[in-house]
Scaffold this motif. Structure first.
Motif, PDB file in Angstrom:
ATOM      1  N   THR A  79       0.707  -1.188   0.037  1.00  0.00           N
ATOM      2  CA  THR A  79       0.017  -0.099   0.077  1.00  0.00           C
ATOM      3  C   THR A  79       0.677   1.450   0.101  1.00  0.00           C
ATOM      4  N   ALA A  80       0.588   2.167  -0.751  1.00  0.00           N
ATOM      5  CA  ALA A  80       1.219   3.462  -0.790  1.00  0.00           C
ATOM      6  C   ALA A  80      -0.048   4.656  -0.495  1.00  0.00           C
ATOM      7  N   VAL A  81       0.283   5.497   0.319  1.00  0.00           N
ATOM      8  CA  VAL A  81      -0.431   6.821   0.688  1.00  0.00           C
ATOM      9  C   VAL A  81       0.202   8.194  -0.096  1.00  0.00           C
ATOM     10  N   ILE A  82      -0.505   8.666  -0.742  1.00  0.00           N
ATOM     11  CA  ILE A  82      -0.234   9.846  -1.593  1.00  0.00           C
ATOM     12  C   ILE A  82      -0.793  11.342  -1.233  1.00  0.00           C
ATOM     13  N   ASP A  83      -0.122  12.009  -0.970  1.00  0.00           N
ATOM     14  CA  ASP A  83      -0.457  13.577  -1.126  1.00  0.00           C
ATOM     15  C   ASP A  83      -0.283  14.192  -2.367  1.00  0.00           C
ATOM     16  N   VAL A  84      -1.337  14.912  -2.608  1.00  0.00           N
ATOM     17  CA  VAL A  84      -1.456  15.715  -3.828  1.00  0.00           C
ATOM     18  C   VAL A  84      -1.874  17.235  -3.628  1.00  0.00           C
ATOM     19  N   ARG A  85      -1.137  18.070  -4.378  1.00  0.00           N
ATOM     20  CA  ARG A  85      -1.350  19.430  -4.199  1.00  0.00           C
ATOM     21  C   ARG A  85      -1.571  20.286  -5.758  1.00  0.00           C
ATOM     22  N   VAL A  86      -2.553  20.931  -5.590  1.00  0.00           N
ATOM     23  CA  VAL A  86      -3.070  21.697  -6.924  1.00  0.00           C
ATOM     24  C   VAL A  86      -3.423  23.042  -6.501  1.00  0.00           C
ATOM     25  N   LEU A  87      -3.165  23.913  -7.643  1.00  0.00           N
ATOM     26  CA  LEU A  87      -3.569  25.218  -7.684  1.00  0.00           C
ATOM     27  C   LEU A  87      -5.049  25.557  -7.865  1.00  0.00           C
ATOM     28  N   ASN A  88      -5.754  24.740  -8.708  1.00  0.00           N
ATOM     29  CA  ASN A  88      -6.967  25.018  -9.107  1.00  0.00           C
ATOM     30  C   ASN A  88      -7.943  23.998  -8.964  1.00  0.00           C
ATOM     31  N   GLN A  89      -9.206  23.740  -9.043  1.00  0.00           N
ATOM     32  CA  GLN A  89     -10.186  22.714  -9.112  1.00  0.00           C
ATOM     33  C   GLN A  89      -9.929  21.897 -10.415  1.00  0.00           C
ATOM     34  N   LYS A  90      -9.721  22.597 -11.527  1.00  0.00           N
ATOM     35  CA  LYS A  90      -9.488  21.986 -12.669  1.00  0.00           C
ATOM     36  C   LYS A  90      -8.697  20.652 -12.704  1.00  0.00           C
ATOM     37  N   ASP A  91      -7.325  21.230 -12.182  1.00  0.00           N
ATOM     38  CA  ASP A  91      -6.125  20.405 -12.143  1.00  0.00           C
ATOM     39  C   ASP A  91      -6.509  19.274 -11.110  1.00  0.00           C
ATOM     40  N   GLY A  92      -7.049  19.737  -9.864  1.00  0.00           N
ATOM     41  CA  GLY A  92      -7.507  18.721  -8.856  1.00  0.00           C
ATOM     42  C   GLY A  92      -8.646  17.539  -9.634  1.00  0.00           C
ATOM     43  N   LYS A  93      -9.529  17.935 -10.308  1.00  0.00           N
ATOM     44  CA  LYS A  93     -10.189  16.878 -11.021  1.00  0.00           C
ATOM     45  C   LYS A  93      -9.311  16.042 -12.202  1.00  0.00           C
ATOM     46  N   PHE A  94      -8.411  16.846 -12.694  1.00  0.00           N
ATOM     47  CA  PHE A  94      -7.714  16.004 -13.752  1.00  0.00           C
ATOM     48  C   PHE A  94      -6.584  14.986 -12.854  1.00  0.00           C
ATOM     49  N   ILE A  95      -5.890  15.486 -11.823  1.00  0.00           N
ATOM     50  CA  ILE A  95      -5.080  14.454 -11.211  1.00  0.00           C
ATOM     51  C   ILE A  95      -5.745  13.528 -10.541  1.00  0.00           C
ATOM     52  N   SER A  96      -6.964  13.980 -10.030  1.00  0.00           N
ATOM     53  CA  SER A  96      -7.782  12.700  -9.242  1.00  0.00           C
ATOM     54  C   SER A  96      -8.278  11.668 -10.261  1.00  0.00           C
ATOM     55  N   ASP A  97      -8.748  11.914 -11.655  1.00  0.00           N
ATOM     56  CA  ASP A  97      -9.255  11.077 -12.469  1.00  0.00           C
ATOM     57  C   ASP A  97      -7.754  10.142 -13.019  1.00  0.00           C
ATOM     58  N   LYS A  98      -6.779  10.930 -13.113  1.00  0.00           N
ATOM     59  CA  LYS A  98      -5.723  10.160 -13.717  1.00  0.00           C
ATOM     60  C   LYS A  98      -5.256   9.058 -12.625  1.00  0.00           C
ATOM     61  N   ILE A  99      -5.315   9.507 -11.239  1.00  0.00           N
ATOM     62  CA  ILE A  99      -4.781   8.663 -10.137  1.00  0.00           C
ATOM     63  C   ILE A  99      -5.949   7.230 -10.234  1.00  0.00           C
ATOM     64  N   HIS A 100      -7.248   7.639 -10.363  1.00  0.00           N
ATOM     65  CA  HIS A 100      -8.082   6.574 -10.256  1.00  0.00           C
ATOM     66  C   HIS A 100      -8.246   5.663 -11.454  1.00  0.00           C
ATOM     67  N   SER A 101      -7.535   6.216 -12.463  1.00  0.00           N
ATOM     68  CA  SER A 101      -7.563   5.461 -13.758  1.00  0.00           C
ATOM     69  C   SER A 101      -6.345   4.313 -13.942  1.00  0.00           C
ATOM     70  N   LEU A 102      -5.518   4.549 -12.956  1.00  0.00           N
ATOM     71  CA  LEU A 102      -4.240   3.772 -13.028  1.00  0.00           C
ATOM     72  C   LEU A 102      -4.513   2.309 -13.130  1.00  0.00           C
ATOM     73  N   LYS A 103      -3.871   1.494 -14.084  1.00  0.00           N
ATOM     74  CA  LYS A 103      -3.965   0.155 -14.083  1.00  0.00           C
ATOM     75  C   LYS A 103      -2.770  -0.761 -14.013  1.00  0.00           C
ATOM     76  N   PRO A 104      -3.107  -2.014 -13.438  1.00  0.00           N
ATOM     77  CA  PRO A 104      -1.611  -2.782 -13.169  1.00  0.00           C
ATOM     78  C   PRO A 104      -0.809  -2.937 -14.447  1.00  0.00           C
TER      79      PRO A 104
END
Length: 394
Positions: free
Chosen positions: A261-286
């Motif tokens: 398990t890994a715990v990740i901290d994410v920081r963003v300057l705006n909500q648009k980038d927050g959604k972009f990174i959230s979607d990208k992390i949740h779309s990771l595949k093995p």
């Protein structure tokens, strides 16, 4: 001398006369240790603040909290009806455990006052008290009613108090956050990064590392591939940071690890980038066959962005600083505060606390000569007319 300058001079004279009293009160708050999560300790400091506000003819309400020490709400007993409110927000909890003051004693020198919580942010709480004292003593009635909210869970994300902060921000004309400023230049915080927390758990298959290694699927190896993908998401130009802060996994050196398990901290300057990174992390595949990923998390604190209404409040602060012959600068903070919440609903200015350094660090201190100057700035901001900037302007 015109009337505005006269008011500035009168407030400054009063606050200068109260400097030693303010420092004594701040020392009392620092000595009253108040780590997040310690209800008895929080009760003591909340009572000190409540008593002081009630001497200033403020009505107070204490919510005791469930998991946290709750919050203190205060407003003037005598107030004009049907006029807008402004929020003065601070937190009384610190990152320092009980009895830290024995190993990190408060020290008072000619220039500095040091001690656990003095900078983050008991100096800011003292400023709130003495700004209200100035208004009370000089019989100055703001056209926007000052409403005070002091919580006790900010250092752990304001999980319980965010709901009341949101409710007040929705109806407020503006919000002033008494968090410490940035650096020894005392920069106000006109933007803050949003903060996300994500957890990725890899499931593999255990096997004996010596006898049957080919029968296992190593979750730690798969996690190492995911970490490389995560670090590739960092974007310095956009202000996006992705940090793998902790990893756990495995059973024993002689077992192919079945889970990691890994715990990740994410920081963003705006909500648009927050959604972009959230979607990208949740779309990771093995990447390794027969492994699976479980991904949880989100951007918990949305960023405090440089909206037009926040910029208006910053320009107001510049105009007050000019009256004081004060050189004021601003900056973007990488960390979050309750200003991230208020900024979603009303004009917000953060970092109005006392100049110093060492938040969450052993050398934590304030510059004593700056506390009354910052209190004067806060008092002048409180006295300004309504902004009337809603709805949200970007």
């Amino acid at each position: 001398m015109n009337s505005v300058n006269q008011i500035v001079a009168e407030i400054k004279t009063f606050l200068d006369s109260k400097q030693e009293e303010a420092l004594s009160y701040l020392k009392l708050l620092v000595k009253t240790e108040s780590p997040t999560g310690s209800k008895p300790a929080i009760d003591k400091i909340m009572e000190l603040l409540r008593q002081e506000l009630e001497t200033l003819d403020y009505y107070t309400f204490r919510n005791p909290g469930n998991k946290s020490g709750g919050y203190l709400f205060a407003r003037p007993k005598q107030r004009k009806k049907n006029i807008p409110i402004q929020l003065l927000i601070g937190h009384c909890d610190t990152v320092w455990g009980l009895n830290t003051i024995k190993s990190m004693p408060m020290t008072d020198t000619r220039e500095k006052l040091s001690g656990p919580g003095v900078y983050d942010m008991k100096a800011g709480l003292t400023q709130i008290i003495f700004a209200i004292k100035a208004l009370h003593h000089l019989k100055l009635a703001p056209s926007v009613t000052p409403v005070i909210l002091i919580n006790s869970d900010e250092e752990t994300g304001s999980k319980e108090s965010t709901s009341i902060i949101k409710k007040l921000a929705i109806i407020a004309d503006r919000a002033y956050i008494l968090e410490p400023p940035l650096g020894l230049q005392g920069k106000l915080k006109t933007a803050r990064k949003g903060i996300g927390r994500f957890t990725i758990t890899v499931k593999g298959k255990a096997a004996h590392a010596g006898l049957d290694p080919e029968k296992g699927v190593n979750a730690i190896v798969e996690l190492s591939h995911q970490i490389q993908k995560l670090y590739a998401m960092n974007d310095a130009e956009k202000g996006i940071t992705v940090n793998v802060g902790t990893i756990t996994g495995g059973i024993s050196p002689n077992v192919v690890a079945p889970e990691s398990t890994a715990v990740i901290d994410v920081r963003v300057l705006n909500q648009k980038d927050g959604k972009f990174i959230s979607d990208k992390i949740h779309s990771l595949k093995p990447t390794i066959p027969d492994t699976t990923l479980e991904i949880h998390g989100k951007i918990g604190r949305q960023p405090m962005e440089k909206t037009k209404r926040n910029e208006t409040l910053w320009n107001l602060a510049l105009s007050k600083a000019k009256l004081m012959n004060m050189n004021l600068k601003d900056a973007t903070a990488g960390g979050g505060s309750d200003g991230n919440t208020t900024s979603l609903y009303t004009a917000t200015l953060d970092g109005l606390g006392t100049t110093g350094d060492g938040a969450h660090a052993q050398h934590e201190f304030i510059l004593k000569e700056k506390m009354m100057e910052r209190t004067l700035l806060l008092t002048l901001l409180i006295l300004d007319k309504p902004l009337n900037l809603k709805p949200l302007q970007r």
